[in-house]
Design a protein around this motif. Structure first.
Motif, PDB file in Angstrom:
ATOM      1  N   LEU A  25      -0.819 -48.005 -67.057  1.00  0.00           N
ATOM      2  CA  LEU A  25      -2.057 -47.988 -66.280  1.00  0.00           C
ATOM      3  C   LEU A  25      -2.231 -49.289 -65.493  1.00  0.00           C
ATOM      4  CD1 LEU A  25      -4.458 -46.319 -68.859  1.00  0.00           C
ATOM      5  CD2 LEU A  25      -3.540 -45.272 -66.774  1.00  0.00           C
ATOM      6  N   CYS A  26      -1.908 -50.407 -66.113  1.00  0.00           N
ATOM      7  CA  CYS A  26      -1.993 -51.696 -65.420  1.00  0.00           C
ATOM      8  C   CYS A  26      -0.999 -51.755 -64.265  1.00  0.00           C
ATOM      9  CB  CYS A  26      -1.723 -52.847 -66.385  1.00  0.00           C
ATOM     10  SG  CYS A  26      -3.066 -53.168 -67.530  1.00  0.00           S
ATOM     11  N   ASP A  27       0.239 -51.328 -64.528  1.00  0.00           N
ATOM     12  CA  ASP A  27       1.271 -51.343 -63.490  1.00  0.00           C
ATOM     13  C   ASP A  27       0.882 -50.491 -62.292  1.00  0.00           C
ATOM     14  OD1 ASP A  27       2.797 -52.989 -65.108  1.00  0.00           O
ATOM     15  OD2 ASP A  27       4.234 -51.421 -65.680  1.00  0.00           O
ATOM     16  N   ARG A  28       0.149 -49.407 -62.524  1.00  0.00           N
ATOM     17  CA  ARG A  28      -0.252 -48.494 -61.450  1.00  0.00           C
ATOM     18  C   ARG A  28      -1.604 -48.864 -60.846  1.00  0.00           C
ATOM     19  NH1 ARG A  28       4.186 -47.422 -63.171  1.00  0.00           N
ATOM     20  NH2 ARG A  28       5.199 -45.406 -63.269  1.00  0.00           N
ATOM     21  N   GLY A  29      -2.228 -49.920 -61.362  1.00  0.00           N
ATOM     22  CA  GLY A  29      -3.537 -50.340 -60.858  1.00  0.00           C
ATOM     23  C   GLY A  29      -4.641 -49.367 -61.199  1.00  0.00           C
ATOM     24  N   GLU A  38     -11.789 -43.157 -75.578  1.00  0.00           N
ATOM     25  CA  GLU A  38     -12.683 -42.020 -75.828  1.00  0.00           C
ATOM     26  C   GLU A  38     -13.015 -41.264 -74.541  1.00  0.00           C
ATOM     27  OE1 GLU A  38     -13.242 -41.187 -78.965  1.00  0.00           O
ATOM     28  OE2 GLU A  38     -12.140 -42.978 -79.523  1.00  0.00           O
ATOM     29  N   GLU A  39     -12.773 -41.856 -73.407  1.00  0.00           N
ATOM     30  CA  GLU A  39     -13.062 -41.201 -72.138  1.00  0.00           C
ATOM     31  C   GLU A  39     -12.079 -40.084 -71.821  1.00  0.00           C
ATOM     32  OE1 GLU A  39     -13.377 -44.045 -69.000  1.00  0.00           O
ATOM     33  OE2 GLU A  39     -14.803 -45.274 -70.111  1.00  0.00           O
ATOM     34  N   TYR A  40     -10.931 -40.037 -72.492  1.00  0.00           N
ATOM     35  CA  TYR A  40      -9.954 -38.987 -72.235  1.00  0.00           C
ATOM     36  C   TYR A  40     -10.478 -37.676 -72.798  1.00  0.00           C
ATOM     37  CZ  TYR A  40      -6.757 -42.484 -70.588  1.00  0.00           C
ATOM     38  OH  TYR A  40      -6.182 -43.477 -69.857  1.00  0.00           O
ATOM     39  N   THR A  41     -10.547 -36.672 -71.936  1.00  0.00           N
ATOM     40  CA  THR A  41     -11.214 -35.434 -72.336  1.00  0.00           C
ATOM     41  C   THR A  41     -10.359 -34.192 -72.211  1.00  0.00           C
ATOM     42  OG1 THR A  41     -12.079 -35.195 -70.114  1.00  0.00           O
ATOM     43  CG2 THR A  41     -13.490 -36.322 -71.704  1.00  0.00           C
ATOM     44  N   SER A  58      -8.528 -38.150 -68.097  1.00  0.00           N
ATOM     45  CA  SER A  58      -9.963 -38.403 -68.093  1.00  0.00           C
ATOM     46  C   SER A  58     -10.467 -37.902 -66.743  1.00  0.00           C
ATOM     47  CB  SER A  58     -10.235 -39.908 -68.255  1.00  0.00           C
ATOM     48  OG  SER A  58      -9.816 -40.604 -67.094  1.00  0.00           O
ATOM     49  N   THR A  59     -11.636 -38.301 -66.371  1.00  0.00           N
ATOM     50  CA  THR A  59     -12.122 -37.910 -65.047  1.00  0.00           C
ATOM     51  C   THR A  59     -11.542 -38.798 -63.958  1.00  0.00           C
ATOM     52  OG1 THR A  59     -14.070 -39.299 -65.296  1.00  0.00           O
ATOM     53  CG2 THR A  59     -14.294 -36.971 -65.933  1.00  0.00           C
ATOM     54  N   THR A  60     -10.836 -39.873 -64.353  1.00  0.00           N
ATOM     55  CA  THR A  60     -10.306 -40.798 -63.352  1.00  0.00           C
ATOM     56  C   THR A  60      -8.786 -40.941 -63.362  1.00  0.00           C
ATOM     57  OG1 THR A  60     -10.672 -42.671 -64.838  1.00  0.00           O
ATOM     58  CG2 THR A  60     -12.417 -42.175 -63.239  1.00  0.00           C
ATOM     59  N   VAL A  61      -8.133 -40.792 -64.491  1.00  0.00           N
ATOM     60  CA  VAL A  61      -6.678 -40.969 -64.560  1.00  0.00           C
ATOM     61  C   VAL A  61      -6.036 -39.855 -65.375  1.00  0.00           C
ATOM     62  CG1 VAL A  61      -6.763 -43.478 -64.328  1.00  0.00           C
ATOM     63  CG2 VAL A  61      -6.694 -42.465 -66.593  1.00  0.00           C
ATOM     64  N   ALA A  62      -4.737 -39.657 -65.116  1.00  0.00           N
ATOM     65  CA  ALA A  62      -3.936 -38.706 -65.898  1.00  0.00           C
ATOM     66  C   ALA A  62      -2.637 -39.404 -66.278  1.00  0.00           C
ATOM     67  CB  ALA A  62      -3.646 -37.456 -65.085  1.00  0.00           C
ATOM     68  N   VAL A  63      -2.215 -39.206 -67.519  1.00  0.00           N
ATOM     69  CA  VAL A  63      -0.990 -39.813 -68.033  1.00  0.00           C
ATOM     70  C   VAL A  63      -0.051 -38.693 -68.470  1.00  0.00           C
ATOM     71  CG1 VAL A  63      -0.002 -41.357 -69.766  1.00  0.00           C
ATOM     72  CG2 VAL A  63      -2.281 -41.823 -68.856  1.00  0.00           C
ATOM     73  N   LEU A  64       1.192 -38.753 -67.994  1.00  0.00           N
ATOM     74  CA  LEU A  64       2.201 -37.773 -68.381  1.00  0.00           C
ATOM     75  C   LEU A  64       3.066 -38.366 -69.480  1.00  0.00           C
ATOM     76  CD1 LEU A  64       3.738 -35.066 -67.900  1.00  0.00           C
ATOM     77  CD2 LEU A  64       5.216 -36.378 -66.346  1.00  0.00           C
ATOM     78  N   PHE A  65       3.231 -37.602 -70.558  1.00  0.00           N
ATOM     79  CA  PHE A  65       4.113 -37.964 -71.663  1.00  0.00           C
ATOM     80  C   PHE A  65       5.308 -37.027 -71.657  1.00  0.00           C
ATOM     81  CE2 PHE A  65       0.054 -39.549 -72.957  1.00  0.00           C
ATOM     82  CZ  PHE A  65       0.300 -40.659 -73.737  1.00  0.00           C
ATOM     83  N   ARG A  66       6.490 -37.578 -71.911  1.00  0.00           N
ATOM     84  CA  ARG A  66       7.679 -36.776 -72.201  1.00  0.00           C
ATOM     85  C   ARG A  66       7.904 -36.969 -73.693  1.00  0.00           C
ATOM     86  NH1 ARG A  66      11.844 -39.185 -69.279  1.00  0.00           N
ATOM     87  NH2 ARG A  66      11.290 -38.008 -67.435  1.00  0.00           N
ATOM     88  N   ASP A  67       7.769 -35.887 -74.437  1.00  0.00           N
ATOM     89  CA  ASP A  67       7.706 -35.948 -75.901  1.00  0.00           C
ATOM     90  C   ASP A  67       6.541 -36.876 -76.258  1.00  0.00           C
ATOM     91  OD1 ASP A  67       9.756 -34.052 -76.311  1.00  0.00           O
ATOM     92  OD2 ASP A  67      11.259 -35.596 -75.949  1.00  0.00           O
ATOM     93  N   PRO A  75      -3.953 -41.264 -60.456  1.00  0.00           N
ATOM     94  CA  PRO A  75      -5.382 -40.921 -60.401  1.00  0.00           C
ATOM     95  C   PRO A  75      -5.540 -39.422 -60.673  1.00  0.00           C
ATOM     96  CG  PRO A  75      -4.735 -42.211 -58.476  1.00  0.00           C
ATOM     97  CD  PRO A  75      -3.470 -41.827 -59.197  1.00  0.00           C
ATOM     98  N   PHE A  76      -6.521 -39.059 -61.464  1.00  0.00           N
ATOM     99  CA  PHE A  76      -6.740 -37.645 -61.785  1.00  0.00           C
ATOM    100  C   PHE A  76      -7.331 -36.929 -60.584  1.00  0.00           C
ATOM    101  CE2 PHE A  76      -9.640 -34.255 -63.087  1.00  0.00           C
ATOM    102  CZ  PHE A  76      -8.734 -33.423 -63.720  1.00  0.00           C
ATOM    103  N   HIS A  77      -6.866 -35.712 -60.367  1.00  0.00           N
ATOM    104  CA  HIS A  77      -7.497 -34.826 -59.390  1.00  0.00           C
ATOM    105  C   HIS A  77      -7.387 -33.400 -59.903  1.00  0.00           C
ATOM    106  CE1 HIS A  77      -3.401 -34.080 -57.849  1.00  0.00           C
ATOM    107  NE2 HIS A  77      -3.266 -35.378 -57.922  1.00  0.00           N
TER     108      HIS A  77
END
Length: 93
Positions: A25-29, A38-41, A58-67, A75-77
């Motif tokens: 998240l830091c690397d991507r700004g 707790e904001e992740y919904t 969350s309402t602002t970011v999305a993180v993709l996990f592989r396994d 940014p979430f959309h």
């Protein structure tokens, strides 16, 4: 054994990889001073062959996990929701 709730699944995945998620998240700004796990919904998860992909958002970011490894954050959309291929929104390199 009961099925875990979405909230429990999100917390488990994020707790295991929080340092890597935070760095991503830091690397991507995409992180602010008051980001709270707790904001992740939302969570979407699927398999392709032997690999499980999971998007936690969350309402602002999305993180993709592989396994269980976080591989990208964006940014979430709303286009992510219901997409036939959510991982196409992310950079897998």
């Amino acid at each position: 054994m009961s099925t875990p709730t979405v909230e429990a699944a999100i917390n488990d995945l994020m707790d295991r990889a929080w340092n890597a998620v935070f760095k991503l998240l830091c690397d991507r700004g995409l992180i602010g001073n008051d980001l709270d796990v707790e904001e992740y919904t939302g969570l979407a998860s699927w398999t392709e062959g032997l690999t499980r992909y999971t998007v936690v958002h969350s309402t602002t970011v999305a993180v993709l996990f592989r396994d269980t490894d976080p591989v990208d954050a964006i940014p979430f959309h709303r286009d992510l929701l219901g997409s036939d291929d959510p991982k196409a929104f992310f950079n897998l390199h």
